[in-house]
Write an enzyme that holds these catalytic residues in place. Structure first.
Site, mmCIF file in Angstrom:
data_model
loop_
_atom_site.group_PDB
_atom_site.id
_atom_site.type_symbol
_atom_site.label_atom_id
_atom_site.label_comp_id
_atom_site.label_asym_id
_atom_site.label_seq_id
_atom_site.Cartn_x
_atom_site.Cartn_y
_atom_site.Cartn_z
ATOM 1 N N GLU A 185 33.143 81.403 38.082
ATOM 2 C CA GLU A 185 31.816 81.511 37.478
ATOM 3 C C GLU A 185 31.341 82.959 37.440
ATOM 4 O OE1 GLU A 185 29.417 77.458 38.273
ATOM 5 O OE2 GLU A 185 30.241 78.348 40.097
ATOM 6 N N GLU A 225 35.127 71.895 41.437
ATOM 7 C CA GLU A 225 34.026 71.262 42.151
ATOM 8 C C GLU A 225 34.012 69.741 42.026
ATOM 9 O OE1 GLU A 225 32.631 75.495 41.649
ATOM 10 O OE2 GLU A 225 33.807 74.032 40.511
#
Length: 292
Positions: free
Chosen positions: A112, A132
């Site tokens: 990210e 995730e």
């Protein structure tokens, strides 16, 4: 320099390659995104912004990896500041180009972070992904918002809900990697890209051009959603809401299309950080967000 400052400086080393600032993350064994790493990155961005002699910055990892994930010792309580979305917002708000030089793994928050940079240079042994969902979480630092702007909505959702890890060549094929180089050439190529961007040639950055485009996203029907898939369904909601209703950005450079209005992160797995992600978490599993 205090003891804490000295520790931060050793974990995120700073040096100058002429007019380009290079931040090297040195937090072995996997360069986990600890509070000290995040603070070191934030300090480097502040130096970049205030020094007129610097025209760009490169972020690179030591020990053959970029950032392979979060520091798990921070879970179970309130995450210490600065939070990763704050770091990424600072990168996006900087008027100077920031290039991620990726060798080894850039996973979760590490990936990210690269999505907030202006360009991503890979070695052929780099691997990226958002794992995730496989851990019962939603990407919480903007991955559901930024990845679709690089790869397209459908492909991004597949990558996110399946926790897919991409090779460098695969990342290049879908628009994530701007270049794939030999490991020995990584830093020199990344600094060259930073200088190119600073000289007003940012439009040659394929990924940057896509990230800053403001074309509206519309769909005639939502992506398929299956009952019982709690976190994948929430990722779908996060991505769709973010694409159709973008949060406002507090940055001043005007080049961020993903929004910097981040809220506090609660100490829970799967807590989302951006307004669109937080709103998606409020939806029931079977409800599709309205787009009015």
């Amino acid at each position: 320099m205090t003891g804490v400052e000295g520790t931060i400086a050793s974990i995120v080393r700073r040096h100058r390659d002429g007019d380009v600032l290079v931040l090297t993350i040195d937090n072995p064994p996997v360069n986990a995104s600890s509070a000290q790493v995040r603070q070191g990155l934030l300090d480097g961005i502040a130096e970049l912004d205030r020094d007129p002699q610097l025209i760009g910055m490169v972020v690179i990892g030591d020990h053959g990896t970029f950032i392979a994930g979060s520091d798990l010792r921070e879970f179970g309580g309130t995450l210490p500041a600065p939070l990763l979305p704050v770091v990424i917002a600072a990168i996006e708000s900087s008027p100077k180009p920031v290039v991620a030089a990726i060798d080894g793994h850039a996973l979760g928050g590490g990936f990210e972070l690269t999505l907030g940079c202006d360009a991503r240079i890979f070695t052929d042994r780099a691997r990226v992904g958002l794992p995730e969902v496989s851990l019962g979480m939603v990407p919480g630092a903007g991955g559901t918002q930024r990845l679709p702007r690089l790869t397209g909505r459908a492909r991004a959702l597949k990558l996110i809900v399946a926790s897919t890890r991409l090779t460098a060549r695969e990342a290049a094929e879908v628009g994530i990697a701007d270049a794939v180089v030999e490991p020995d050439d990584l830093l020199s190529v990344a600094t060259s890209w930073a200088r190119t961007g600073a000289n007003g040639c940012c439009l040659i950055f394929h990924s940057l051009h896509l990230m800053t485009s403001s074309r509206p996203w519309r769909c005639s029907s939502p992506p398929s959603r299956r009952p019982g898939l709690r976190w994948p369904n929430r990722c779908v909601s996060c991505g769709e809401r973010g694409l159709l209703r973008q949060p406002s950005c507090s940055g001043t450079s005007g080049r961020s299309s993903t929004g910097c209005d981040w809220g506090p992160r609660r100490p829970l797995f799967g807590t989302c950080s951006s307004p669109s992600e937080r709103r998606a978490r409020e939806l029931s599993n079977g409800e599709w967000p309205s787009h009015d």
